[in-house]
Design a protein around this motif. Sequence first.
Motif, short mmCIF file in Angstrom:
data_model
loop_
_atom_site.label_atom_id
_atom_site.label_comp_id
_atom_site.label_asym_id
_atom_site.label_seq_id
_atom_site.Cartn_x
_atom_site.Cartn_y
_atom_site.Cartn_z
N GLY A 32 2.76 4.29 -21.72
CA GLY A 32 3.04 2.90 -21.35
C GLY A 32 3.82 2.79 -20.05
N LEU A 33 4.74 3.72 -19.84
CA LEU A 33 5.51 3.72 -18.58
C LEU A 33 4.59 3.79 -17.37
N TYR A 34 3.61 4.69 -17.44
CA TYR A 34 2.75 4.89 -16.28
C TYR A 34 1.66 3.82 -16.18
N ARG A 35 1.32 3.18 -17.29
CA ARG A 35 0.45 2.01 -17.19
C ARG A 35 1.19 0.86 -16.50
N ASP A 36 2.45 0.70 -16.85
CA ASP A 36 3.27 -0.33 -16.19
C ASP A 36 3.44 -0.01 -14.71
N LEU A 37 3.63 1.28 -14.39
CA LEU A 37 3.78 1.68 -12.99
C LEU A 37 2.52 1.35 -12.21
N GLU A 38 1.37 1.61 -12.81
CA GLU A 38 0.09 1.32 -12.14
C GLU A 38 -0.03 -0.17 -11.85
N ALA A 39 0.32 -1.00 -12.84
CA ALA A 39 0.24 -2.44 -12.65
C ALA A 39 1.25 -2.91 -11.60
N GLN A 40 2.44 -2.32 -11.63
CA GLN A 40 3.52 -2.71 -10.70
C GLN A 40 3.17 -2.39 -9.25
N THR A 41 2.49 -1.29 -9.03
CA THR A 41 2.23 -0.84 -7.65
C THR A 41 0.81 -1.13 -7.19
N PHE A 42 0.01 -1.81 -8.01
CA PHE A 42 -1.37 -2.11 -7.60
C PHE A 42 -1.39 -2.93 -6.31
N GLY A 43 -0.58 -4.00 -6.29
CA GLY A 43 -0.52 -4.84 -5.10
C GLY A 43 -0.06 -4.10 -3.85
N PRO A 44 1.06 -3.37 -3.93
CA PRO A 44 1.51 -2.61 -2.76
C PRO A 44 0.49 -1.59 -2.26
N HIS A 45 -0.21 -0.91 -3.16
CA HIS A 45 -1.23 0.04 -2.73
C HIS A 45 -2.36 -0.69 -1.98
N GLN A 46 -2.76 -1.82 -2.50
CA GLN A 46 -3.83 -2.58 -1.85
C GLN A 46 -3.38 -3.10 -0.49
N ARG A 47 -2.16 -3.62 -0.42
CA ARG A 47 -1.62 -4.12 0.84
C ARG A 47 -1.45 -2.98 1.84
N SER A 48 -1.07 -1.81 1.37
CA SER A 48 -0.91 -0.65 2.24
C SER A 48 -2.23 -0.31 2.94
N ALA A 49 -3.32 -0.32 2.18
CA ALA A 49 -4.63 -0.01 2.77
C ALA A 49 -5.00 -1.03 3.84
N GLU A 50 -4.70 -2.30 3.58
CA GLU A 50 -5.01 -3.35 4.56
C GLU A 50 -4.18 -3.17 5.83
N LEU A 51 -2.90 -2.84 5.66
CA LEU A 51 -2.02 -2.69 6.81
C LEU A 51 -2.39 -1.47 7.65
N VAL A 52 -2.84 -0.40 7.01
CA VAL A 52 -3.26 0.79 7.76
C VAL A 52 -4.45 0.45 8.65
N VAL A 53 -5.39 -0.31 8.13
CA VAL A 53 -6.56 -0.73 8.93
C VAL A 53 -6.10 -1.60 10.10
N GLU A 54 -5.18 -2.52 9.83
CA GLU A 54 -4.68 -3.39 10.88
C GLU A 54 -3.91 -2.59 11.93
N TYR A 55 -3.10 -1.63 11.48
CA TYR A 55 -2.34 -0.78 12.39
C TYR A 55 -3.27 -0.06 13.37
N ARG A 56 -4.32 0.53 12.84
CA ARG A 56 -5.26 1.26 13.70
C ARG A 56 -5.98 0.33 14.67
N ASP A 57 -6.30 -0.86 14.20
CA ASP A 57 -6.96 -1.84 15.07
C ASP A 57 -6.05 -2.25 16.22
#
Length: 214
Positions: A55-80
């Motif tokens: 349960g701890l790691y399911r909660d961790l996955e849910a907690q960090t889903f948004g930051p991981h997604q935002r990170s991918a978007e920012l990396v693309v923007e950074y390179r652009d």
Amino acid sequence: MKKLKIKGVTGTPVFLTRWRGYLDAKRRVVLADGGRWDSNYIQKLQCSCNSYIGGLYRDLEAQTFGPHQRSAELVVEYRDIKERLSTPDPRAAGKTLSMQKRSAARIAAVRPSLRRRLTEVQTALADIEEGIDRAVNEAQVTARAATALTSRKIQAYLHGAALALRKPADTNYAVAPAFDGEADYRHRHTAGDGTRKAVLAKIAKEVVGNEAVS
């Protein structure tokens, strides 16, 4: 760290757990063969611990889903942005001198705007990295605390069983989680985390280089 609330583990006082071990041994439902201890109650505690850690790691996955997604978007923007900043400015266009001046002003305003946005992206990536690391570390610490507490409860149970069976009270018992939640979590995010860390390392190197030049 999250407050530990493990069903069947945290709700029972240690002295009752020890007494349970004593009674189970008297009823001959505790296996003690060649230093190996086992019983339905021990397995129950281990399952409760594994369920809690899962349960701890399911909660961790849910907690960090948004930051991981935002990170991918920012990396693309950074390179652009970096690519746009490395490209020479276009020439001012316009049929008249005033049109050329307005075009030149618009072109001149682009680079400062890109640099400001680049700074914002860099800061956001660093914040995401710190936030994810903090969340992972907290889950890891809580998982270790859960296994340690469960181990202590099982040791208390076995201490009671050892008394009933008149066996040595050397009942050290370490709960081993059924799976490595942290390793599983990091494996799922290897690509994204690696890309973000590489970008942050590049940023740090550029900062050091700029400071050396200045």
